[in-house]
Design a protein around this motif. Structure first.
Motif, PDB file in Angstrom:
ATOM      1  N   GLY A  39      22.579  46.630  28.829  1.00 33.06           N
ATOM      2  CA  GLY A  39      23.491  47.722  29.153  1.00 33.06           C
ATOM      3  C   GLY A  39      23.113  49.018  28.458  1.00 33.06           C
ATOM      4  O   GLY A  39      23.928  49.929  28.333  1.00 33.06           O
ATOM      5  N   THR A  55      15.483  50.752  30.923  1.00 32.79           N
ATOM      6  CA  THR A  55      16.903  50.486  31.117  1.00 32.79           C
ATOM      7  C   THR A  55      17.073  49.018  31.466  1.00 32.79           C
ATOM      8  O   THR A  55      16.506  48.537  32.446  1.00 32.79           O
ATOM      9  N   ARG A  57      19.821  46.469  32.536  1.00 32.79           N
ATOM     10  CA  ARG A  57      21.191  46.414  33.061  1.00 32.79           C
ATOM     11  C   ARG A  57      21.775  45.007  32.989  1.00 32.79           C
ATOM     12  O   ARG A  57      21.049  44.019  33.058  1.00 32.79           O
TER      13      ARG A  57
END
Length: 127
Positions: A39, A55, A57
């Motif tokens: 996250g 990133t 997720r």
């Protein structure tokens, strides 16, 4: 798996353990990955010194931009995490171990023990 792979894996794990002890870094396992990296957007430095942004997720997708550019999937692994990219490594999955240095940087290691990247900082994903 060949009959020689088992001893080789043990040797790599033992060698990696020695590296952790020598420079004061601590192991960074899957629970640490979940707590500190999922996250989040990571500011990283690649082994060649080039900056990138990754990133990770919560939905299992991953993206990297900067020195590299790709997207794919990630999952937790008993010793860290694994990624599978659309372009990098022709889509083959690779799993990584991690450690955290005394100054708070997180090093991500390839299966052969080479550094894949160093995470310099993280921040929550802003949608």
């Amino acid at each position: 798996m060949s009959r020689f792979a088992g001893p080789a894996i043990v040797a790599v794990v033992l060698a990696g353990g020695a590296a952790f002890a020598q420079d004061g870094a601590t192991r960074f396992g899957p629970e640490d990955v979940k707590r500190e990296l999922v996250g989040k957007v990571w500011q990283v430095e690649l082994p060649n010194g080039v900056p990138a942004e990754e990133t990770l997720r919560e939905d299992g997708t991953v993206k990297i931009t900067g020195g590299l550019s790709d997207r794919g999937y990630w999952r937790l692994w008993e010793q860290g995490y694994c990624t599978q990219w659309y372009r990098m490594r022709n889509g083959a999955e690779r799993c990584f171990t991690l450690d955290k240095t005394a100054d708070g940087k997180i090093r991500v290691f390839k299966p052969d023990g080479d550094i894949s990247m160093t995470i310099l900082s993280t921040e929550p994903i802003k949608e």
